[in-house]
Design an enzyme around this catalytic site. Structure first.
Site, PDB file in Angstrom:
ATOM      1  N   HIS A 159       0.834  -1.225   0.000  1.00  9.55           N
ATOM      2  CA  HIS A 159       0.000   0.000   0.000  1.00  9.55           C
ATOM      3  C   HIS A 159       0.865   1.270   0.000  1.00  9.55           C
ATOM      4  CE1 HIS A 159      -3.305  -2.722   1.428  1.00  9.55           C
ATOM      5  NE2 HIS A 159      -2.304  -3.248   2.112  1.00  9.55           N
ATOM      6  N   SER A 190      16.646  21.468 -14.758  1.00  8.27           N
ATOM      7  CA  SER A 190      15.509  22.347 -14.992  1.00  8.27           C
ATOM      8  C   SER A 190      16.031  23.654 -15.559  1.00  8.27           C
ATOM      9  CB  SER A 190      14.776  22.610 -13.678  1.00  8.27           C
ATOM     10  OG  SER A 190      14.019  23.798 -13.777  1.00  8.27           O
ATOM     11  N   LYS A 192      17.528  21.290  -9.531  1.00  6.17           N
ATOM     12  CA  LYS A 192      16.759  20.102  -9.927  1.00  6.17           C
ATOM     13  C   LYS A 192      17.591  19.070 -10.681  1.00  6.17           C
ATOM     14  CE  LYS A 192      12.758  19.485  -9.723  1.00  6.17           C
ATOM     15  NZ  LYS A 192      11.623  20.146 -10.383  1.00  6.17           N
ATOM     16  N   GLU A 226      10.415   8.867 -16.109  1.00  4.78           N
ATOM     17  CA  GLU A 226       9.041   9.343 -16.344  1.00  4.78           C
ATOM     18  C   GLU A 226       8.556   8.973 -17.746  1.00  4.78           C
ATOM     19  OE1 GLU A 226       8.478  13.536 -14.464  1.00  4.78           O
ATOM     20  OE2 GLU A 226      10.614  13.235 -14.829  1.00  4.78           O
TER      21      GLU A 226
END
Ligand code: ARG
Length: 479
Positions: free
Chosen positions: A177, A298, A304, A311
């Site tokens: 979970h 970024s 970043k 992704e």
């Protein structure tokens, strides 16, 4: 004749120019050529040119068989084989004039053959049809794609097993979970993916065995009256045997659907691994650092390090699942035997195969390059009462309590630890004894995460010794 010329340079316009002549392959009963819109919907050369190598190989096998069976004179047959060799070289050199008016790869090759060797080219299409030709080419292509993906899957498994061996004893929280559940090792976690990708390889192999039958010689749908040798062409193309039913041969696209179904499951597995990487490299977790080679910066936030590759692997699963859906819906309800609808089988398969190849390459690279942080993973095991099950098991084993009772007592002890804001291993013995007076100091042995993972020695468990054994076994099973 309602051919419309599109005068504007709209980005969607792809006019091939004037084409009023009937098609020379089948134009005998036609007075006029196709409308531009007809040509545009009908032509597949823009995508099925990818089948050129398979098309030429299948034509050569067919031609050799026609010669051997005395169906085509040896002299013409030899000219055909030479012409096909030339065409293969032309295509590979990038100099082949693909023409949309010849619709697809099959007719482009044959038209060029006629330019090269003259009328003898017309004998190649004896005892075959584009229906069996197209599906033979496509099976060969999918079979090659299966083999290529299998190799990439093995490479990904190899990267996972290497990391699993290096981190066989690196403890981390195991989740259900996405809630901290029990301590595991990173090695054990990574080997779970080795199993998933192993099943993907098994599905690819199953599908490969089923698709490895040769439809060539089914002709349009009914077979042929020529004395062809289907076993010979099947063998020449590396198929296990010819297909058994000519109608099934030209109408079947199970191999494409099965490939895409397998690919969709594989894409789902890849997306799950990718999601783990996204989570693990986030600031809140920090379990792994992805290499510079697989991270992006970024344009506005200098700090970043974005896991774009992970992704995209996650996101591209949608394309592959969509490809499966496209072909399933396209095939649904089609009557026997071939229908032009089936020309729509190729783009989704090409796109899915290429997408999977890209994703597998990125996944293997990310895994191979990533740097796990055992300190951060260990620190994460200090929260969430991960050894609560070990405590309950101790109550069963040492005090002889029924598991349900032990579960209840452990719950009460966890509540006390939560109140004090400490982990189970830091809870004073007196607090535990307030719940169950028979608990002794020996209990602390099972409350450390290292002892917890070391105790999980059941077959398939997370104990570091088991993980090392499993990694070695996986090398033997998969690599
Ligand atoms: N390009 C076609 C396909 O991919 C070839 C078969 C066409 N056959 C026909 N009878 N029109 O399906």
């Amino acid at each position: 004749m309602t051919t419309q010329k599109n005068k504007t340079a709209h980005p969607l316009s792809r006019s091939s120019g004037d084409n009023h002549a009937p098609n020379q392959m089948w134009g005998g009963r036609f007075a006029e050529g196709p409308a531009e819109a007809m040509e545009r919907i009908n032509a597949s050369i823009d995508f099925d040119r990818r089948l050129y190598a398979q098309d030429i190989a299948a034509s050569q096998a067919h031609c050799k068989m026609l010669i051997a069976q005395g169906i085509v004179p040896a002299q013409d047959g030899t000219a055909i084989l030479g012409g096909l060799d030339t065409i293969l070289r032309e295509i590979e050199a990038g100099g082949f004039p693909f023409r949309v008016e010849y619709e697809d790869i099959h007719m482009n090759v044959e038209a060029r053959l006629r330019e090269l060797i003259g009328e003898a080219a017309g004998r190649l299409h004896t005892a075959r049809s584009r229906n069996d030709q197209a599906v033979t080419d496509f099976r060969l292509w999918v079979r090659d794609a299966v083999d290529a993906l299998d190799g990439q899957l093995a490479d990904l498994q190899s990267a996972l097993i290497d990391q699993a061996e290096a981190h066989a004893a690196s403890v981390m929280p195991g989740f259900t979970h996405l809630q901290a559940a029990q301590p595991v090792t990173l090695g054990h976690h990574l080997l779970a993916y080795v199993e998933m990708f192993g099943r993907d390889r098994g599905r690819l192999a199953d599908g490969r065995a089923r698709m490895n039958e040769c439809p060539l010689g089914a002709a349009a749908l009914a077979g042929t009256s020529f004395p062809i040798d289907r076993a010979a062409t099947a063998k020449a193309l590396g198929f296990a045997r010819p297909t058994a039913n000519s109608m099934d041969s030209v109408s079947d696209r199970d191999f494409a659907m099965e490939f895409l179904a397998t690919g969709a499951i594989l894409a789902v597995h890849l997306s799950r691994l990718a999601e783990e990487l996204v989570i693990w490299c986030s600031a809140g977790f920090g379990y792994v650092r992805l290499s510079d080679a697989f991270s992006t910066g970024s344009s506005i936030m200098p700090q970043k390090r974005n896991p774009d590759a992970a992704e995209l692997v996650r996101g591209k699963a949608g394309r592959v699942i969509g490809a499966l859906n496209t072909v399933l819906v396209m095939m649904k309800g089609l009557p026997m035997s071939y229908g032009k609808d089936m020309q729509e089988d190729k783009e989704p398969v090409f796109d899915a195969a290429e997408t999977l190849s890209i994703c597998l390459g990125a996944a293997a690279g990310m895994i191979r390059d990533m740097t796990p942080d055992p300190t951060a993973m260990r620190a994460a095991t200090a929260v969430g009462f991960l050894t609560a099950t070990d405590l309950a098991d101790w109550l069963v084993r040492v005090l002889g309590m029924p598991f349900r009772e032990a579960h209840h007592a452990t719950g009460a002890i966890v509540a006390r630890a939560e109140q004090r804001g400490c982990d189970l291993a830091e809870l004073p013995l007196t607090e535990m004894q307030a719940v169950e007076p028979r608990i002794t100091g020996a209990v602390f042995e099972v409350l450390s995460v290292d002892n917890s993972v070391q105790s999980r020695t059941s077959l398939g468990g997370t104990a570091p010794t088991r993980v090392l054994e499993a990694a070695a076994a996986a090398r033997g099973r998969f690599l």
